[in-house]
Write a protein that holds these residues in place. Structure first.
Motif, PDB file in Angstrom:
ATOM      1  N   LEU A  31       0.832  -1.196   0.000  1.00 46.32           N
ATOM      2  CA  LEU A  31       0.000   0.000   0.000  1.00 46.32           C
ATOM      3  C   LEU A  31       0.869   1.248   0.000  1.00 46.32           C
ATOM      4  CD1 LEU A  31      -2.470  -1.057   2.831  1.00 46.32           C
ATOM      5  CD2 LEU A  31      -2.943  -1.041   0.391  1.00 46.32           C
ATOM      6  N   PRO A  32       0.373   2.341  -0.569  1.00 49.76           N
ATOM      7  CA  PRO A  32       1.115   3.597  -0.482  1.00 49.76           C
ATOM      8  C   PRO A  32       1.005   4.149   0.943  1.00 49.76           C
ATOM      9  CG  PRO A  32      -0.993   3.967  -1.547  1.00 49.76           C
ATOM     10  CD  PRO A  32      -0.860   2.482  -1.340  1.00 49.76           C
ATOM     11  N   PRO A  33       1.857   5.090   1.313  1.00 53.32           N
ATOM     12  CA  PRO A  33       1.759   5.675   2.646  1.00 53.32           C
ATOM     13  C   PRO A  33       0.428   6.414   2.797  1.00 53.32           C
ATOM     14  CG  PRO A  33       3.380   6.854   1.320  1.00 53.32           C
ATOM     15  CD  PRO A  33       2.945   5.673   0.526  1.00 53.32           C
ATOM     16  N   PRO A  34      -0.125   6.457   4.004  1.00 50.71           N
ATOM     17  CA  PRO A  34      -1.409   7.130   4.200  1.00 50.71           C
ATOM     18  C   PRO A  34      -1.272   8.648   4.085  1.00 50.71           C
ATOM     19  CG  PRO A  34      -0.528   6.427   6.305  1.00 50.71           C
ATOM     20  CD  PRO A  34       0.388   5.883   5.244  1.00 50.71           C
ATOM     21  N   MET A  35      -2.380   9.281   3.752  1.00 48.17           N
ATOM     22  CA  MET A  35      -2.429  10.744   3.730  1.00 48.17           C
ATOM     23  C   MET A  35      -2.476  11.240   5.176  1.00 48.17           C
ATOM     24  SD  MET A  35      -2.382  11.497   0.538  1.00 48.17           S
ATOM     25  CE  MET A  35      -2.718  13.234   0.619  1.00 48.17           C
ATOM     26  N   LEU A  36      -2.069  12.459   5.390  1.00 48.57           N
ATOM     27  CA  LEU A  36      -2.103  13.051   6.726  1.00 48.57           C
ATOM     28  C   LEU A  36      -3.536  13.012   7.257  1.00 48.57           C
ATOM     29  CD1 LEU A  36      -0.595  14.535   8.986  1.00 48.57           C
ATOM     30  CD2 LEU A  36      -1.140  16.666   7.811  1.00 48.57           C
ATOM     31  N   GLY A  37      -3.741  12.409   8.402  1.00 52.08           N
ATOM     32  CA  GLY A  37      -5.058  12.336   9.023  1.00 52.08           C
ATOM     33  C   GLY A  37      -5.950  11.229   8.510  1.00 52.08           C
ATOM     34  N   GLN A  38      -5.479  10.427   7.596  1.00 46.89           N
ATOM     35  CA  GLN A  38      -6.311   9.396   6.977  1.00 46.89           C
ATOM     36  C   GLN A  38      -6.891   8.411   7.998  1.00 46.89           C
ATOM     37  OE1 GLN A  38      -4.519   7.482   3.580  1.00 46.89           O
ATOM     38  NE2 GLN A  38      -5.897   5.748   3.681  1.00 46.89           N
ATOM     39  N   HIS A  39      -6.155   8.103   9.043  1.00 46.00           N
ATOM     40  CA  HIS A  39      -6.611   7.111  10.022  1.00 46.00           C
ATOM     41  C   HIS A  39      -6.929   7.716  11.385  1.00 46.00           C
ATOM     42  CE1 HIS A  39      -4.159   4.740   7.104  1.00 46.00           C
ATOM     43  NE2 HIS A  39      -5.319   4.117   7.054  1.00 46.00           N
ATOM     44  N   THR A  40      -7.023   9.033  11.455  1.00 38.98           N
ATOM     45  CA  THR A  40      -7.235   9.707  12.734  1.00 38.98           C
ATOM     46  C   THR A  40      -8.500   9.219  13.425  1.00 38.98           C
ATOM     47  OG1 THR A  40      -6.049  11.659  11.988  1.00 38.98           O
ATOM     48  CG2 THR A  40      -7.541  11.952  13.848  1.00 38.98           C
ATOM     49  N   LYS A  41      -9.600   9.163  12.690  1.00 37.00           N
ATOM     50  CA  LYS A  41     -10.877   8.766  13.288  1.00 37.00           C
ATOM     51  C   LYS A  41     -10.798   7.348  13.852  1.00 37.00           C
ATOM     52  CE  LYS A  41     -15.789   8.636  12.185  1.00 37.00           C
ATOM     53  NZ  LYS A  41     -16.792   8.902  11.155  1.00 37.00           N
ATOM     54  N   GLU A  42     -10.212   6.426  13.100  1.00 39.52           N
ATOM     55  CA  GLU A  42     -10.107   5.048  13.564  1.00 39.52           C
ATOM     56  C   GLU A  42      -9.227   4.939  14.805  1.00 39.52           C
ATOM     57  OE1 GLU A  42      -9.708   6.029  10.441  1.00 39.52           O
ATOM     58  OE2 GLU A  42     -11.052   4.840   9.194  1.00 39.52           O
ATOM     59  N   VAL A  43      -8.129   5.692  14.843  1.00 45.76           N
ATOM     60  CA  VAL A  43      -7.234   5.640  16.005  1.00 45.76           C
ATOM     61  C   VAL A  43      -7.945   6.191  17.238  1.00 45.76           C
ATOM     62  CG1 VAL A  43      -5.110   6.569  17.010  1.00 45.76           C
ATOM     63  CG2 VAL A  43      -5.109   5.711  14.662  1.00 45.76           C
ATOM     64  N   LEU A  44      -8.598   7.343  17.083  1.00 45.24           N
ATOM     65  CA  LEU A  44      -9.298   7.928  18.231  1.00 45.24           C
ATOM     66  C   LEU A  44     -10.403   7.005  18.741  1.00 45.24           C
ATOM     67  CD1 LEU A  44      -9.585  11.636  17.046  1.00 45.24           C
ATOM     68  CD2 LEU A  44      -8.118  10.744  18.858  1.00 45.24           C
ATOM     69  N   ARG A  45     -11.154   6.433  17.840  1.00 48.62           N
ATOM     70  CA  ARG A  45     -12.294   5.597  18.213  1.00 48.62           C
ATOM     71  C   ARG A  45     -11.855   4.201  18.666  1.00 48.62           C
ATOM     72  NH1 ARG A  45     -15.259   5.174  13.334  1.00 48.62           N
ATOM     73  NH2 ARG A  45     -13.963   3.363  13.020  1.00 48.62           N
ATOM     74  N   ASP A  46     -11.089   3.508  17.831  1.00 51.30           N
ATOM     75  CA  ASP A  46     -10.794   2.096  18.074  1.00 51.30           C
ATOM     76  C   ASP A  46      -9.621   1.855  19.013  1.00 51.30           C
ATOM     77  OD1 ASP A  46     -12.844   1.777  16.250  1.00 51.30           O
ATOM     78  OD2 ASP A  46     -11.522   1.291  14.586  1.00 51.30           O
ATOM     79  N   VAL A  47      -8.621   2.724  18.969  1.00 50.90           N
ATOM     80  CA  VAL A  47      -7.438   2.522  19.815  1.00 50.90           C
ATOM     81  C   VAL A  47      -7.579   3.262  21.145  1.00 50.90           C
ATOM     82  CG1 VAL A  47      -4.944   2.839  19.980  1.00 50.90           C
ATOM     83  CG2 VAL A  47      -5.962   2.176  17.796  1.00 50.90           C
TER      84      VAL A  47
END
Length: 64
Positions: A31-47
């Motif tokens: 996979l290419p590197p993620p965009m800035l903030g691409q996984h923010t919601k998942e990290v805040l919610r799931d982690v």
């Protein structure tokens, strides 16, 4: 050691390849590197366990 990967916004980009090579496997960049903030919601919610409303508050406030 350099691999080209297609990025959704940047087009073709060059990345450093996998430095470790084993006998019968051919590791590659999947996979290419993620965009800035691409996984923010998942990290805040799931982690971190933030509730959806709190995540939305942070987004509206420009914090994330």
């Amino acid at each position: 050691m350099i691999e080209e990967v297609e990025h959704p916004r940047a087009g073709k980009i060059k990345l450093t390849g996998i430095p470790v090579k084993y006998g019968h496997t051919k590791p590659s960049i999947r996979l290419p590197p993620p965009m800035l903030g691409q996984h923010t919601k998942e990290v805040l919610r799931d982690v971190l366990g933030y509730e959806e409303g709190r995540v939305e508050e942070l987004r509206r406030g420009g914090i994330v």
